[in-house]
Motif scaffolding. Structure first.
Motif, mmCIF file in Angstrom:
data_model
loop_
_atom_site.group_PDB
_atom_site.id
_atom_site.type_symbol
_atom_site.label_atom_id
_atom_site.label_comp_id
_atom_site.label_asym_id
_atom_site.label_seq_id
_atom_site.Cartn_x
_atom_site.Cartn_y
_atom_site.Cartn_z
ATOM 1 N N TYR A 100 -3.061 -7.311 8.035
ATOM 2 C CA TYR A 100 -3.004 -5.910 8.461
ATOM 3 C C TYR A 100 -4.304 -5.528 9.169
ATOM 4 N N PRO A 101 -4.293 -5.310 10.470
ATOM 5 C CA PRO A 101 -5.560 -5.141 11.194
ATOM 6 C C PRO A 101 -6.321 -3.884 10.788
ATOM 7 N N ASP A 102 -5.590 -2.854 10.323
ATOM 8 C CA ASP A 102 -6.264 -1.592 10.023
ATOM 9 C C ASP A 102 -7.167 -1.656 8.805
ATOM 10 N N PHE A 103 -6.911 -2.599 7.897
ATOM 11 C CA PHE A 103 -7.749 -2.648 6.703
ATOM 12 C C PHE A 103 -9.215 -2.845 7.092
ATOM 13 N N LYS A 104 -9.460 -3.889 7.864
ATOM 14 C CA LYS A 104 -10.842 -4.214 8.202
ATOM 15 C C LYS A 104 -11.461 -3.117 9.069
ATOM 16 N N ARG A 105 -10.662 -2.623 10.015
ATOM 17 C CA ARG A 105 -11.150 -1.566 10.898
ATOM 18 C C ARG A 105 -11.627 -0.358 10.095
ATOM 19 N N ARG A 106 -11.002 -0.126 8.952
ATOM 20 C CA ARG A 106 -11.321 1.036 8.116
ATOM 21 C C ARG A 106 -12.408 0.748 7.100
ATOM 22 N N ALA B 187 15.560 12.859 5.626
ATOM 23 C CA ALA B 187 14.459 12.634 4.688
ATOM 24 C C ALA B 187 13.546 11.534 5.230
ATOM 25 N N VAL B 188 12.255 11.709 5.023
ATOM 26 C CA VAL B 188 11.276 10.686 5.433
ATOM 27 C C VAL B 188 10.360 10.395 4.256
ATOM 28 N N GLU B 189 10.126 9.131 3.977
ATOM 29 C CA GLU B 189 9.065 8.736 3.057
ATOM 30 C C GLU B 189 8.110 7.845 3.842
ATOM 31 N N ASP B 190 6.833 8.154 3.739
ATOM 32 C CA ASP B 190 5.819 7.378 4.453
ATOM 33 C C ASP B 190 5.167 6.378 3.517
ATOM 34 N N VAL B 191 4.990 5.166 4.007
ATOM 35 C CA VAL B 191 4.192 4.179 3.291
ATOM 36 C C VAL B 191 3.072 3.778 4.229
ATOM 37 N N ASN B 192 1.868 4.177 3.874
ATOM 38 C CA ASN B 192 0.727 3.885 4.723
ATOM 39 C C ASN B 192 -0.311 3.194 3.850
ATOM 40 N N LEU B 193 -0.421 1.882 4.042
ATOM 41 C CA LEU B 193 -1.197 1.095 3.095
ATOM 42 C C LEU B 193 -2.686 1.370 3.209
ATOM 43 N N VAL B 194 -3.160 1.681 4.415
ATOM 44 C CA VAL B 194 -4.570 2.033 4.542
ATOM 45 C C VAL B 194 -4.856 3.338 3.804
ATOM 46 N N MET B 195 -3.919 4.292 3.902
ATOM 47 C CA MET B 195 -4.138 5.555 3.189
ATOM 48 C C MET B 195 -4.130 5.362 1.677
ATOM 49 N N GLU B 196 -3.375 4.389 1.182
ATOM 50 C CA GLU B 196 -3.419 4.097 -0.255
ATOM 51 C C GLU B 196 -4.804 3.594 -0.642
ATOM 52 N N LEU B 197 -5.380 2.723 0.194
ATOM 53 C CA LEU B 197 -6.747 2.259 -0.085
ATOM 54 C C LEU B 197 -7.735 3.417 0.026
ATOM 55 N N GLU B 198 -7.507 4.299 0.990
ATOM 56 C CA GLU B 198 -8.401 5.458 1.121
ATOM 57 C C GLU B 198 -8.314 6.357 -0.111
ATOM 58 N N ALA B 199 -7.127 6.465 -0.700
ATOM 59 C CA ALA B 199 -6.994 7.276 -1.921
ATOM 60 C C ALA B 199 -7.791 6.642 -3.066
#
Lengths: 212, 212
Positions: A100-106, B187-199
């Protein structure tokens, strides 16, 4: 563990940060709460409320300074430092995450990958050699791992979480379909893809036959 | 869209359902709110409150009938019917999702996989041939697709969501790092893995130096 700030507020902060980054790249010294709201799919009142948890930003009628708000949001989200991440579980989900490229970028750097399968241990993913999960504690300590991504079967998750926490990890991103028990100083975020589909199913079912 | 029921309540309902399923497989005709709470990592009061949204369950002092509550939770979550799912994006995340055994077990059947890359179109994943995303509307209509999983780059997501919704999809599981605009019946559910790490980063940063 910041219980007064809801998980949805935290997700919106991430969205605001992304909006500010794209604004900073284009132009604009200031941004209004309306503009931030439009990009975060929320309301201007919600933007102001979310930010008010963290102090006073912006000037009435002038909006927010893009650079300043961006810097503050990065501090609030803890993104003004790098994070050392270990991935436990080198299966399909694990390999998708690793790439996942965004991990490192972040600022989330994957410093180790583990698996229990002898057929995987020793294999190379880019620069990374997949390690035996028996080394988990040693590596977490030696490499100063902060965050652990658990992409393992349900029955293995709690024991691996316990071991990672014991060795010093302070956050777990958990893909296993199980509720982890961790000490209060450890943060856990669960990603359960079946439950996401179940939430869609719930909403569509509740909205009844007046839809599409 | 059931706005009065929070997303965290819906996730807990999924956890209760899993608890009931494992209880049904072992023994027990009844279960107490305390037992459900322990398995959902919450409190007995929260269990009773979550269930009270959907009518009256259980008898004071006798607990809940496992089979009956399981059946009702499946109805509430909309799991008493199959769901037809299309996966858009045959990359790493897409292939991990496609192979996810729990989807099918839970009644989410992947009836089509799409990609825009000519090198991928026509390839076989198990019984499934990857289709050209140009066929998206046709296939969603013909196959009666209810749910679309978007595992595509941010810049492609909104257009693909619009097309899927126009063709009749009512739910979107979105992995693209963008907030989708959809009509109210969708209905929309978002899965954003970078945002999970940010949390995680947020929580650890806020809990300060009194941790590990």
């Amino acid at each position: 563990m910041s219980r007064s700030i809801s998980e949805s507020t935290i997700r919106r902060l991430s969205h605001y940060l992304r909006a500010l980054e794209s604004l900073a790249a284009t132009n604009g010294e200031t941004v209004s709460s309306e503009e931030l709201a439009a990009r975060g799919n929320t309301t201007a009142a919600q933007v102001r409320k979310d930010l008010s948890h963290f102090g006073s930003f912006g000037k009435r009628g002038l909006g927010y300074n893009v650079e300043e708000l961006r810097r503050r949001l990065r501090e609030i989200l803890g993104l003004d430092r790098p994070w050392r991440v270990a991935l436990v579980g080198a299966g399909r989900i694990g390999s998708a995450l690793y790439a996942y490229p965004d991990f490192k970028r972040r600022g989330f750097e994957c410093v180790a990958v583990f698996d229990a399968d002898p057929a995987k241990i020793g294999a190379q993913w880019g620069d990374t050699t997949i390690r035996d999960v028996a080394e988990l504690e040693d590596v977490v300590r030696r490499e100063g791992v902060d965050l652990v991504i658990l992409a393992v079967p349900a029955e293995a998750a709690q024991e691996l979480a316990d071991r990672a926490v014991h060795a010093g990890a302070r956050g777990i991103l958990n893909f296993a379909p199980v509720r982890l028990r961790v000490p209060p100083h450890v943060a856990v975020e669960d990603v359960n893809l079946v439950m996401e589909l179940e939430a869609l199913s719930f909403h569509i079912t509740r909205s009844g036959s007046n839809g599409a």
